[in-house]
Design a protein around this motif. Sequence first.
Motif, PDB file in Angstrom:
ATOM      1  N   PHE A   1      -5.806   2.034  -5.457  1.00 15.78           N
ATOM      2  CA  PHE A   1      -4.838   2.223  -4.449  1.00 15.78           C
ATOM      3  C   PHE A   1      -4.478   3.696  -4.224  1.00 15.78           C
ATOM      4  CE2 PHE A   1      -3.985  -2.272  -5.699  1.00 15.78           C
ATOM      5  CZ  PHE A   1      -4.123  -2.916  -4.713  1.00 15.78           C
ATOM      6  N   GLY A   2      -4.725   4.622  -5.004  1.00 15.34           N
ATOM      7  CA  GLY A   2      -4.545   6.019  -4.866  1.00 15.34           C
ATOM      8  C   GLY A   2      -3.229   6.436  -4.432  1.00 15.34           C
ATOM      9  N   TYR A   3      -2.235   5.890  -5.084  1.00 15.00           N
ATOM     10  CA  TYR A   3      -0.939   6.378  -4.766  1.00 15.00           C
ATOM     11  C   TYR A   3      -0.298   7.506  -5.862  1.00 15.00           C
ATOM     12  CZ  TYR A   3      -0.209   2.659  -8.233  1.00 15.00           C
ATOM     13  OH  TYR A   3      -0.157   1.734  -9.331  1.00 15.00           O
ATOM     14  N   LYS A   4       0.422   8.258  -5.653  1.00 14.89           N
ATOM     15  CA  LYS A   4       1.355   9.246  -6.407  1.00 14.89           C
ATOM     16  C   LYS A   4       1.943   8.207  -7.516  1.00 14.89           C
ATOM     17  CE  LYS A   4       2.034  13.475  -6.033  1.00 14.89           C
ATOM     18  NZ  LYS A   4       2.650  14.870  -5.683  1.00 14.89           N
ATOM     19  N   PHE A   5       1.774   8.644  -8.916  1.00  8.60           N
ATOM     20  CA  PHE A   5       2.228   7.728  -9.742  1.00  8.60           C
ATOM     21  C   PHE A   5       3.314   8.545 -10.530  1.00  8.60           C
ATOM     22  CE2 PHE A   5       1.687   5.635 -14.147  1.00  8.60           C
ATOM     23  CZ  PHE A   5       2.533   4.487 -14.039  1.00  8.60           C
ATOM     24  N   ILE A   6       4.530   8.122 -10.616  1.00  7.06           N
ATOM     25  CA  ILE A   6       5.752   8.721 -11.269  1.00  7.06           C
ATOM     26  C   ILE A   6       6.204   7.786 -12.263  1.00  7.06           C
ATOM     27  CG2 ILE A   6       7.897  10.041 -11.237  1.00  7.06           C
ATOM     28  CD1 ILE A   6       7.109  10.925  -8.506  1.00  7.06           C
ATOM     29  N   VAL A   7       6.399   8.147 -13.365  1.00  9.35           N
ATOM     30  CA  VAL A   7       7.119   7.380 -14.542  1.00  9.35           C
ATOM     31  C   VAL A   7       8.489   7.982 -14.766  1.00  9.35           C
ATOM     32  CG1 VAL A   7       7.206   6.492 -16.852  1.00  9.35           C
ATOM     33  CG2 VAL A   7       4.784   6.594 -15.575  1.00  9.35           C
ATOM     34  N   ASP A   8       9.705   6.976 -14.775  1.00  7.55           N
ATOM     35  CA  ASP A   8      10.952   7.387 -15.226  1.00  7.55           C
ATOM     36  C   ASP A   8      11.006   7.030 -16.894  1.00  7.55           C
ATOM     37  OD1 ASP A   8      13.465   8.142 -15.479  1.00  7.55           O
ATOM     38  OD2 ASP A   8      14.307   6.167 -14.572  1.00  7.55           O
TER      39      ASP A   8
ATOM     40  N   ASN B   1       0.754  -1.201   0.051  1.00  7.42           N
ATOM     41  CA  ASN B   1       0.080  -0.005  -0.100  1.00  7.42           C
ATOM     42  C   ASN B   1       0.910   1.300   0.088  1.00  7.42           C
ATOM     43  OD1 ASN B   1      -2.645   1.359   0.265  1.00  7.42           O
ATOM     44  ND2 ASN B   1      -2.430   1.706   2.104  1.00  7.42           N
ATOM     45  N   PRO B   2       1.627   1.309  -0.922  1.00  6.46           N
ATOM     46  CA  PRO B   2       2.379   2.678  -1.050  1.00  6.46           C
ATOM     47  C   PRO B   2       1.843   3.913  -1.058  1.00  6.46           C
ATOM     48  CG  PRO B   2       2.625   1.654  -2.967  1.00  6.46           C
ATOM     49  CD  PRO B   2       1.836   0.750  -2.162  1.00  6.46           C
ATOM     50  N   SER B   3       2.578   4.931  -0.950  1.00  3.97           N
ATOM     51  CA  SER B   3       1.940   6.380  -1.089  1.00  3.97           C
ATOM     52  C   SER B   3       2.490   6.958  -2.619  1.00  3.97           C
ATOM     53  CB  SER B   3       2.344   7.153   0.085  1.00  3.97           C
ATOM     54  OG  SER B   3       3.723   7.419   0.088  1.00  3.97           O
ATOM     55  N   VAL B   4       3.616   6.400  -2.769  1.00  2.00           N
ATOM     56  CA  VAL B   4       4.175   6.834  -4.137  1.00  2.00           C
ATOM     57  C   VAL B   4       4.815   5.553  -4.938  1.00  2.00           C
ATOM     58  CG1 VAL B   4       5.839   8.256  -5.165  1.00  2.00           C
ATOM     59  CG2 VAL B   4       5.011   9.153  -2.935  1.00  2.00           C
ATOM     60  N   VAL B   5       4.702   5.648  -6.217  1.00  2.00           N
ATOM     61  CA  VAL B   5       5.086   4.485  -6.779  1.00  2.00           C
ATOM     62  C   VAL B   5       6.028   5.104  -8.172  1.00  2.00           C
ATOM     63  CG1 VAL B   5       4.718   2.711  -8.662  1.00  2.00           C
ATOM     64  CG2 VAL B   5       3.343   2.757  -6.418  1.00  2.00           C
ATOM     65  N   VAL B   6       7.220   4.766  -8.387  1.00  2.00           N
ATOM     66  CA  VAL B   6       8.056   5.184  -9.559  1.00  2.00           C
ATOM     67  C   VAL B   6       8.107   3.931 -10.310  1.00  2.00           C
ATOM     68  CG1 VAL B   6      10.082   6.019 -10.464  1.00  2.00           C
ATOM     69  CG2 VAL B   6       9.082   7.148  -8.389  1.00  2.00           C
ATOM     70  N   CYS B   7       7.682   3.989 -11.609  1.00  2.00           N
ATOM     71  CA  CYS B   7       8.212   2.832 -12.386  1.00  2.00           C
ATOM     72  C   CYS B   7       8.911   3.114 -13.760  1.00  2.00           C
ATOM     73  CB  CYS B   7       6.743   1.818 -12.915  1.00  2.00           C
ATOM     74  SG  CYS B   7       5.880   2.739 -13.989  1.00  2.00           S
ATOM     75  N   GLN B   8       9.535   2.141 -14.278  1.00  2.00           N
ATOM     76  CA  GLN B   8      10.447   2.414 -15.307  1.00  2.00           C
ATOM     77  C   GLN B   8       9.678   2.321 -16.696  1.00  2.00           C
ATOM     78  OE1 GLN B   8      13.291  -0.517 -16.208  1.00  2.00           O
ATOM     79  NE2 GLN B   8      14.715   0.928 -17.337  1.00  2.00           N
ATOM     80  N   ASN B   9       9.944   3.206 -17.683  1.00  2.00           N
ATOM     81  CA  ASN B   9       9.369   2.885 -19.016  1.00  2.00           C
ATOM     82  C   ASN B   9      10.523   3.030 -19.794  1.00  2.00           C
ATOM     83  OD1 ASN B   9       7.984   2.902 -21.297  1.00  2.00           O
ATOM     84  ND2 ASN B   9       7.081   4.758 -21.237  1.00  2.00           N
ATOM     85  N   PRO B  10      10.848   1.963 -20.653  1.00  2.00           N
ATOM     86  CA  PRO B  10      10.182   0.678 -20.788  1.00  2.00           C
ATOM     87  C   PRO B  10      10.388  -0.194 -19.548  1.00  2.00           C
ATOM     88  CG  PRO B  10      12.242   0.924 -22.049  1.00  2.00           C
ATOM     89  CD  PRO B  10      12.145   2.007 -21.425  1.00  2.00           C
ATOM     90  N   SER B  11       9.188  -0.886 -19.373  1.00  2.00           N
ATOM     91  CA  SER B  11       7.991  -1.476 -20.256  1.00  2.00           C
ATOM     92  C   SER B  11       6.916  -0.360 -20.383  1.00  2.00           C
ATOM     93  CB  SER B  11       7.880  -2.897 -19.595  1.00  2.00           C
ATOM     94  OG  SER B  11       6.703  -3.188 -19.959  1.00  2.00           O
ATOM     95  N   VAL B  12       6.121  -0.465 -21.439  1.00  2.00           N
ATOM     96  CA  VAL B  12       5.081   0.120 -21.427  1.00  2.00           C
ATOM     97  C   VAL B  12       4.015  -0.529 -20.723  1.00  2.00           C
ATOM     98  CG1 VAL B  12       3.285   1.029 -23.166  1.00  2.00           C
ATOM     99  CG2 VAL B  12       5.721   1.422 -23.752  1.00  2.00           C
ATOM    100  N   VAL B  13       4.180  -2.062 -20.561  1.00  2.00           N
ATOM    101  CA  VAL B  13       3.134  -2.807 -20.104  1.00  2.00           C
ATOM    102  C   VAL B  13       3.138  -2.389 -18.600  1.00  2.00           C
ATOM    103  CG1 VAL B  13       2.363  -5.166 -19.539  1.00  2.00           C
ATOM    104  CG2 VAL B  13       3.023  -4.688 -21.721  1.00  2.00           C
TER     105      VAL B  13
END
Length: 332
Positions: free
Chosen positions: A81-88, A57-69
């Motif tokens: 889950f309502g977290y802040k979402f950041i894409v690198d 149940n994180p408050s912030v999620v950073v994920c890498q692009n790629p992958s687009v999926v």
Amino acid sequence: MKKKQNRMWITWENQRRNRSLSEKTGFILNELISDRGRILRYFLLSFRTYSLIRSNNPSVVVCQNPSVVLVIVCALLKSFFGYKFIVDCHNSGLYPKEGRYNILNRIAIFVNSHADAVIVSNEMLKEDFKHLFKSILVIPDPLPNREHFYDNELGSPIKERRWRSDPRVKFLYVCSWAEDEPYEEVLNAFIDISESKVSCYVTGDFHRKVAEIPENENIIFTGFLSDTDYHDLIISCDAMIVLTRRNDCLTCGAYEALAECKPSIFSDTAIMRNTFGTGFLYSEPFKEDILKNVLLLAEDVSVFYPRIVESRNEFQVNFQKNLVKFEDEVSR
């Protein structure tokens, strides 16, 4: 930075940038890896990503692009889950397949637009995409160091590291033999050097690209090196060569050269000059220009050190400023 339990960094591949940036920003890194076929891998990793987010149940999620999926999965889970979402996005998350296909570029923009913020590697990319996303943050790769960003693999015995006993002016040509690298131009430049005081150590698996190895005493093909040997070669060389034909690419080798303050020849692009500053030599990807700069460095590499040290200090100051901006975004 101290890691915070409610911050997660998720990637579906092993990549140094994920390890270094997650450490610098205080995020817990989750490398979810599978060697299954593409469809099954996407299914398994999507489920593992869901399970990971649900259990933490994180408050912030950073994920890498790629992958687009992965970006799509994290964007969908954000609704639940309502977290802040950041894409690198770095570079390739904005220009998939090196930007060759317009439809893939449009898909990347659409997918990334669902994030609260997008991370890019340089100011030029920010200018190009600032009108398309809610927020864009600039964070280049952290400068690598032996302690954190290289695997502690066993290296070759010291006596087998031939660069240690090479008395010549040693150049390290960082090469992965990719299509964007002008390796033929670099090799031909060193073939044209008649002086025996210069040597060039060429990294990477060359067998599929070079049908016939040039018999030249100036050129040494290292083949694949362990991280330990590769880092030792960086430290031992007098200068580095890191070149690409891509105008939007910041190469890992350039960061490594800056980290160790190695006089180097980089690609003559605006993005490289703006990121790495003065002190380095910048070259077009052609034999004549490469040869001119090699000979210039070979005359006296030491004259380049003071300005490169200044460039490294400037890079580190700007990097810390960018981390502060990232923290401000995350904490909103």
